[in-house]
Design an enzyme around this catalytic site. Structure first.
Site, PDB file in Angstrom:
ATOM      1  CG  ASP A   1     -51.593  45.461  20.457  1.00  0.00           C
ATOM      2  OD1 ASP A   1     -52.074  44.655  21.273  1.00  0.00           O
ATOM      3  OD2 ASP A   1     -51.668  45.317  19.217  1.00  0.00           O
TER       4      ASP A   1
ATOM      5  CD  GLN B   1     -52.846  39.515  15.646  1.00  0.00           C
ATOM      6  OE1 GLN B   1     -53.734  39.982  16.350  1.00  0.00           O
ATOM      7  NE2 GLN B   1     -51.843  38.800  16.139  1.00  0.00           N
TER       8      GLN B   1
ATOM      9  CE  LYS C   1     -54.965  39.609  19.959  1.00  0.00           C
ATOM     10  NZ  LYS C   1     -53.847  40.183  19.183  1.00  0.00           N
TER      11      LYS C   1
END
Ligand code: NDP
Length: 281
Positions: free
Chosen positions: A120, A97, A53
């Site tokens: 997200d 994460q 990412k």
């Protein structure tokens, strides 16, 4: 001939466009778009995902702020960091994460993230807004699947879409996005009776289960579009999806490979959401 849906190719074109948007933003505001990346503990798979990412961000010109926290981090420490990032104007997106180490509460951590920076698309606010059909930062994986369908001109209107999996981050929002595009949606899960029979009705089959090669030829209607979200290791340690690719690809009209299908699109949508978040700030 079965169409192999190329997620790497579509993701590269998304990043290309994102690069132009990030440059425009820099020119207009004199500032970079910023993504804070929070990684707690030392799960090797998570470290790989975070690295990929961050590489994508570097490629498109998004600045990343790396926060590596030890395995022993407490909920309070994590919440405090998220609070600081919420208040930091150079941070447009916050990525925590997952999975977090077992002693930490993921729901509580997600709830700390300001919905405007929730790139997200996991917060209750963004999921609720998605449900209501309102403007929202949408969950990256389902959004990436929709973008793949769009890219390949796969019409969802009036089609029977079967989504296998009902998680909050994939299955449920995926079903909402397909519904929004006028598919008739069936959601399956671990208690679904005769899963293959339900899957065989699908014009569009989305597998988001987490069981290596669970869906075989008996789950595929000839000509169906098969989207495999799963990322699993098989007994030989090879990366495979939730669909038995060999068996399914001889029947499907179009299919995503694993790797190289949905995975790159999830990352590309994270980039897009971060840019969206900066533009809306
Ligand atoms: P979860 O474990 O949260 O959810 C799995 C879902 O599958 C659950 O709803 C579960 O049902 C259902 N399920 C499990 N076993 C069966 C079965 N035998 N038959 C039918 N349904 C079953 O997983 P996620 O949604 O987070 O992830 C799913 C997969 O997608 C994983 O392989 C994950 O690694 C991958 N993934 C890939 C991403 C990408 O970018 N490509 C991004 C995110 C995830 P129940 O609710 O009844 O327990």
């Amino acid at each position: 001939m079965t169409l192999i849906i190329d997620g790497n190719h579509v993701a590269a074109s998304v990043r290309e466009q994102a690069k132009r948007s990030a440059q425009d933003y820099l020119q207009q505001t004199g500032k970079s778009i910023g993504l804070a990346v929070v990684l707690v503990g030392d799960d090797p798979a998570s470290a790989v995902y975070v690295r990929m990412k961050e590489q994508d961000c570097a490629e498109v010109g998004i600045q990343t702020f790396d926060h590596r926290l030890s395995e022993e981090t407490t909920q309070d420490e994590l919440n405090q960091l998220i609070g600081k990032l919420n208040a930091d104007e150079s941070v447009h997106g916050i990525l925590v994460q997952l999975p977090l180490p077992g002693h930490l509460d993921e729901e509580a951590a997600i709830a700390q993230i300001s919905p405007e920076k929730d790139v997200d698309g996991f917060t209750a606010e963004n999921l609720g807004r998605t449900l209501r059909g309102q403007n929202a930062l949408r969950a990256c994986t389902p959004l990436g699947v929709m973008r793949l369908l769009e890219h390949y001109d796969i019409d969802t209107c009036g089609k029977h879409a079967v989504v296998v999996g009902r998680s909050t981050i994939v299955g449920k929002p995926q079903s909402l996005l397909l519904l929004e595009k006028n598919a008739t949606v069936t959601i399956c899960h671990s208690r679904t009776a005769d899963l293959p029979a339900v899957c065989r009705q699908a014009d569009i089959l989305v597998a988001a289960v987490g069981v290596a090669e669970l869906l075989g030829a008996d789950c595929i209607k000839p000509g169906a579009v098969v989207i495999d979200v799963g990322i699993n290791r098989n007994k030989e340690g090879k990366l495979v999806g939730d669909v038995d690719f060999e068996a399914a690809s001889s029947l499907a009209g179009a299919i995503t490979p694993v790797p190289g299908g949905v995975g790159p699109m999830t990352r590309a949508m994270l980039i897009e959401n971060t840019i969206q978040s900066a533009l809306d700030a």
